[in-house]
Scaffold this motif. Structure first.
Motif, PDB file in Angstrom:
ATOM      1  N   VAL A  56      25.262 -31.171 -80.563  1.00 15.25           N
ATOM      2  CA  VAL A  56      25.323 -29.785 -80.101  1.00 15.25           C
ATOM      3  C   VAL A  56      26.745 -29.484 -79.653  1.00 15.25           C
ATOM      4  CG1 VAL A  56      24.434 -28.085 -78.475  1.00 15.25           C
ATOM      5  CG2 VAL A  56      22.915 -29.858 -79.377  1.00 15.25           C
ATOM      6  N   PHE A  57      27.418 -28.586 -80.376  1.00 21.91           N
ATOM      7  CA  PHE A  57      28.800 -28.225 -80.073  1.00 21.91           C
ATOM      8  C   PHE A  57      28.813 -26.923 -79.269  1.00 21.91           C
ATOM      9  CE2 PHE A  57      29.045 -30.909 -83.804  1.00 21.91           C
ATOM     10  CZ  PHE A  57      30.098 -31.764 -83.477  1.00 21.91           C
ATOM     11  N   ALA A  58      29.599 -26.917 -78.204  1.00 17.41           N
ATOM     12  CA  ALA A  58      29.629 -25.781 -77.292  1.00 17.41           C
ATOM     13  C   ALA A  58      30.998 -25.127 -77.270  1.00 17.41           C
ATOM     14  CB  ALA A  58      29.252 -26.228 -75.876  1.00 17.41           C
ATOM     15  N   GLY A  59      31.009 -23.792 -77.340  1.00 18.12           N
ATOM     16  CA  GLY A  59      32.262 -23.048 -77.257  1.00 18.12           C
ATOM     17  C   GLY A  59      31.977 -21.588 -76.929  1.00 18.12           C
ATOM     18  N   ASP A  60      32.771 -21.004 -76.058  1.00 17.06           N
ATOM     19  CA  ASP A  60      32.578 -19.613 -75.660  1.00 17.06           C
ATOM     20  C   ASP A  60      33.458 -18.666 -76.478  1.00 17.06           C
ATOM     21  OD1 ASP A  60      30.647 -19.965 -73.610  1.00 17.06           O
ATOM     22  OD2 ASP A  60      32.208 -20.704 -72.277  1.00 17.06           O
ATOM     23  N   HIS A  61      33.120 -17.379 -76.397  1.00 17.83           N
ATOM     24  CA  HIS A  61      33.785 -16.352 -77.201  1.00 17.83           C
ATOM     25  C   HIS A  61      34.380 -15.284 -76.299  1.00 17.83           C
ATOM     26  CE1 HIS A  61      31.993 -17.905 -80.972  1.00 17.83           C
ATOM     27  NE2 HIS A  61      31.082 -18.348 -80.116  1.00 17.83           N
ATOM     28  N   GLY A  62      35.674 -15.019 -76.513  1.00 18.10           N
ATOM     29  CA  GLY A  62      36.412 -14.131 -75.624  1.00 18.10           C
ATOM     30  C   GLY A  62      35.838 -12.745 -75.491  1.00 18.10           C
ATOM     31  N   TRP A  63      35.210 -12.213 -76.552  1.00 18.34           N
ATOM     32  CA  TRP A  63      34.693 -10.846 -76.480  1.00 18.34           C
ATOM     33  C   TRP A  63      33.536 -10.747 -75.495  1.00 18.34           C
ATOM     34  CZ3 TRP A  63      29.906  -8.680 -77.623  1.00 18.34           C
ATOM     35  CH2 TRP A  63      28.955  -9.534 -78.185  1.00 18.34           C
ATOM     36  N   LYS A  64      32.918 -11.882 -75.133  1.00 12.69           N
ATOM     37  CA  LYS A  64      31.773 -11.890 -74.227  1.00 12.69           C
ATOM     38  C   LYS A  64      32.149 -12.342 -72.818  1.00 12.69           C
ATOM     39  CE  LYS A  64      27.216 -11.292 -74.378  1.00 12.69           C
ATOM     40  NZ  LYS A  64      26.579 -10.042 -74.789  1.00 12.69           N
ATOM     41  N   GLN A  65      33.383 -12.762 -72.621  1.00 10.46           N
ATOM     42  CA  GLN A  65      33.773 -13.368 -71.357  1.00 10.46           C
ATOM     43  C   GLN A  65      33.747 -12.400 -70.179  1.00 10.46           C
ATOM     44  OE1 GLN A  65      34.826 -16.963 -70.733  1.00 10.46           O
ATOM     45  NE2 GLN A  65      33.281 -16.698 -72.302  1.00 10.46           N
TER      46      GLN A  65
END
Length: 267
Positions: A56-65
């Motif tokens: 399971v790879f995790a990463g966030d997205h700037g448009w949702k921050q």
């Protein structure tokens, strides 16, 4: 764009996944079901399924921050906590779960037996304003996926499934699916995004290849899964696929990079 997917069977599979799309939760039942089917069929390569892993790879997205920048960080902290039994649930069903941070907004103290850090950057840029990441960051995330697949292969694992975790992943996944297949935007996007909003993002993207498109839209976790899929194919491993739109997008990216991936795992 170049690398547009035109394989009829692959496109039919994507349409079916979009029709039956699931969120980022509920992997356990679907992956266990896929594992059961795979052990019955044993069509992809000789020998039984061995030491199956779910990465399971995790990463966030700037448009949702701007809404809640620590959602993924707090969830992972809970998952890897001493009192969480999610990993035990997977083990009881014949799967080993391993989390990997490639782009979460937050810093984790150390690696553990169930969690590893391959941080490329803390979240992508806001794709409403700029490209999600640089091309070299996209390549670094793909390398993280390749490395982790090779890592579990060294543990005598010949079967791997993939999951993703990250705030805001539905938009980049939908943009990727649309651009790689030509499926109308409305069918690819999460409900919170309108086709007009997505079109505005795509109008700023100048992408000729699958890698360039990925760098424009993100995300880091999708890139990592795509790299993992390419490495799994190279290693001749079994792969468990689910209907999560991030996994669909990553699979399309892998197929655009190496069409043999579709021939091995889908057709």
């Amino acid at each position: 764009m170049r690398n547009r997917i035109e394989n009829p069977q692959l496109l039919a599979w994507v349409h079916q996944q979009l029709k039956n799309r699931k969120g980022q939760a509920g992997w356990i039942d679907e992956l266990v079901s896929a594992l059961t089917d795979l052990t019955r069929q044993k069509e992809l390569m000789a020998g039984p399924v061995a030491n199956a892993h779910v990465l399971v790879f995790a990463g966030d997205h700037g448009w949702k921050q701007e809404t809640d920048p620590t959602t993924s960080y707090r969830l992972i902290q809970q998952l890897i906590g001493d009192d969480n039994h999610v990993f035990d649930q997977y083990r009881r069903n014949g799967l080993t779960l391993l989390l990997c941070d490639v782009g979460v907004q937050g810093t984790f103290a150390e690696n553990t037996p169930v969690f590893v850090k391959f941080k490329v950057r803390p979240a992508t840029n806001d794709i409403r304003e700029a490209a999600a990441m640089e091309l070299f960051e996209c390549e670094a995330a793909m390398d993280a996926g390749r490395t982790l697949v090779n890592g579990v292969a060294y543990r005598d694992c010949n079967t791997v499934g993939f999951g993703t975790l990250g705030a805001g992943s539905g938009l980049p996944a939908g943009l990727l699916i649309h651009q790689l297949t030509g499926i109308p935007l409305a069918a690819c996007l999460p409900e919170e995004i309108t086709p007009a909003e997505a079109e505005a993002i795509l109008s700023r993207a100048e992408a000729g290849t699958a890698d360039e498109l990925l760098a424009q839209t993100g995300g880091l976790e999708i890139a990592a899964v795509a790299g993992g899929l390419l490495q799994a194919a190279e290693n001749e491993m079994h792969v468990l696929l689910t209907g999560n739109t991030c996994i669909v997008a990553a699979f399309l990216l892998a197929c655009a990079t190496n069409p043999a991936v579709a021939e091995r795992y889908l057709l």
